[in-house]
Design a protein around this motif. Structure first.
Motif, PDB file in Angstrom:
ATOM      1  N   HIS A  64       0.840  -1.207   0.000  1.00  0.00           N
ATOM      2  CA  HIS A  64       0.000   0.000   0.000  1.00  0.00           C
ATOM      3  C   HIS A  64       0.870   1.251   0.000  1.00  0.00           C
ATOM      4  N   ASP A  65       1.964   1.236   0.756  1.00  0.00           N
ATOM      5  CA  ASP A  65       2.882   2.378   0.762  1.00  0.00           C
ATOM      6  C   ASP A  65       3.491   2.620  -0.610  1.00  0.00           C
ATOM      7  N   LEU A  66       3.825   1.555  -1.297  1.00  0.00           N
ATOM      8  CA  LEU A  66       4.460   1.683  -2.609  1.00  0.00           C
ATOM      9  C   LEU A  66       3.511   2.206  -3.677  1.00  0.00           C
ATOM     10  N   THR A  67       2.214   2.063  -3.451  1.00  0.00           N
ATOM     11  CA  THR A  67       1.238   2.476  -4.458  1.00  0.00           C
ATOM     12  C   THR A  67       0.452   3.721  -4.057  1.00  0.00           C
ATOM     13  N   SER A  68       0.845   4.394  -2.988  1.00  0.00           N
ATOM     14  CA  SER A  68       0.099   5.578  -2.558  1.00  0.00           C
ATOM     15  C   SER A  68       1.032   6.784  -2.500  1.00  0.00           C
ATOM     16  N   ILE A  69       0.441   7.942  -2.265  1.00  0.00           N
ATOM     17  CA  ILE A  69       1.214   9.179  -2.223  1.00  0.00           C
ATOM     18  C   ILE A  69       1.665   9.548  -0.814  1.00  0.00           C
ATOM     19  N   PRO A  71       3.735   9.381   2.786  1.00  0.00           N
ATOM     20  CA  PRO A  71       5.136   9.078   3.101  1.00  0.00           C
ATOM     21  C   PRO A  71       5.322   7.601   3.402  1.00  0.00           C
ATOM     22  N   PHE A  72       6.456   7.091   3.000  1.00  0.00           N
ATOM     23  CA  PHE A  72       6.730   5.663   3.096  1.00  0.00           C
ATOM     24  C   PHE A  72       6.710   5.200   4.556  1.00  0.00           C
ATOM     25  N   GLY A  73       5.982   4.143   4.824  1.00  0.00           N
ATOM     26  CA  GLY A  73       5.956   3.531   6.142  1.00  0.00           C
ATOM     27  C   GLY A  73       4.681   3.722   6.923  1.00  0.00           C
ATOM     28  N   ILE A  74       3.831   4.640   6.499  1.00  0.00           N
ATOM     29  CA  ILE A  74       2.609   4.906   7.257  1.00  0.00           C
ATOM     30  C   ILE A  74       1.691   3.683   7.247  1.00  0.00           C
ATOM     31  N   TYR A  75       1.406   3.172   6.065  1.00  0.00           N
ATOM     32  CA  TYR A  75       0.513   2.024   5.978  1.00  0.00           C
ATOM     33  C   TYR A  75       1.180   0.758   6.512  1.00  0.00           C
ATOM     34  N   SER A  76       2.480   0.619   6.319  1.00  0.00           N
ATOM     35  CA  SER A  76       3.182  -0.565   6.842  1.00  0.00           C
ATOM     36  C   SER A  76       3.052  -0.645   8.356  1.00  0.00           C
ATOM     37  N   VAL A  77       3.356   0.452   9.009  1.00  0.00           N
ATOM     38  CA  VAL A  77       3.284   0.484  10.466  1.00  0.00           C
ATOM     39  C   VAL A  77       1.833   0.379  10.936  1.00  0.00           C
ATOM     40  N   SER A  78       0.935   1.101  10.287  1.00  0.00           N
ATOM     41  CA  SER A  78      -0.473   1.087  10.704  1.00  0.00           C
ATOM     42  C   SER A  78      -1.097  -0.296  10.558  1.00  0.00           C
ATOM     43  N   VAL A 117      -3.788  10.718   6.925  1.00  0.00           N
ATOM     44  CA  VAL A 117      -4.124  12.130   6.712  1.00  0.00           C
ATOM     45  C   VAL A 117      -3.416  13.012   7.736  1.00  0.00           C
ATOM     46  N   VAL A 118      -3.385  12.600   8.988  1.00  0.00           N
ATOM     47  CA  VAL A 118      -2.718  13.398  10.024  1.00  0.00           C
ATOM     48  C   VAL A 118      -1.220  13.537   9.724  1.00  0.00           C
ATOM     49  N   GLY A 124       3.005  18.889   6.085  1.00  0.00           N
ATOM     50  CA  GLY A 124       2.723  19.995   5.191  1.00  0.00           C
ATOM     51  C   GLY A 124       2.507  19.575   3.752  1.00  0.00           C
ATOM     52  N   GLN A 125       2.230  18.308   3.509  1.00  0.00           N
ATOM     53  CA  GLN A 125       2.034  17.810   2.154  1.00  0.00           C
ATOM     54  C   GLN A 125       0.571  17.833   1.725  1.00  0.00           C
TER      55      GLN A 125
END
Length: 165
Positions: A64-69, A71-78, A117-118, A124-125
């Motif tokens: 999911h991280d590799l296919t989304s905009i 920052p890397f690691g958010i979905y992996s950790v979540s 989102v947070v 600031g992205q």
């Protein structure tokens, strides 16, 4: 765990996420289900080994991280943390209940998407003037994803798609 089965499921969910999500979007906000989060949650409930379930959740988050905009690691950790929580909770919950699967899918989809989102806001992205509108869209997306959970659960329950050792 059957790694070939997991790889096929991950490929199918990624294909659904990237190809047909835009065609099944609902409403003016284009609310789409999140198939990768759905797969991670159902695998966490259905996997035989706790270590395998955690690794599978983390790998789906990595995809999911590799296919989304984000920052890397958010979905992996979540998704890894969601997997840990589900692994702990499945010892006390009756996980064959469809309503339980729908509830936890809704809850974790909303939590994971709000976390993304947070983080985007803090970095600031992303500029949001109406966070309530974004949150409402996330809740609708979570409900749409949770509505898909019973169908995928039936698919995963088939003997040839078992995730047990």
């Amino acid at each position: 765990m059957k790694w070939l089965t997991f790889t096929i499921l991950a490929a199918i969910m990624l294909t659904l996420q990237l190809s047909i999500s835009s065609f099944i979007a609902l409403g003016p906000q284009q609310v789409v289900p999140d198939f990768l989060i759905l797969a991670a949650i159902l695998i966490a409930f259905r996997a035989g080994s706790d270590d395998d379930a955690l690794l599978q959740c983390w790998l789906l988050g990595l995809v999911h991280d590799l296919t989304s905009i984000t920052p890397f690691g958010i979905y992996s950790v979540s998704l890894a943390l969601a997997g840990v929580f589900i692994i702990v909770m499945r010892k006390w919950l009756y996980v064959q209940n469809v309503f339980m699967i729908v509830f936890w899918t809704l809850l974790f989809t909303v939590i994971v998407e709000h976390a993304a989102v947070v983080v985007l806001l803090l970095r600031g992205q992303m500029e949001v003037t109406n966070f309530a509108g974004v949150s409402r869209t996330i809740w609708f997306s979570g409900a749409y994803t949770a509505a898909m959970a019973p169908y995928l659960q039936v698919f995963i329950k088939q003997p040839k798609w078992t995730f047990n050792n």
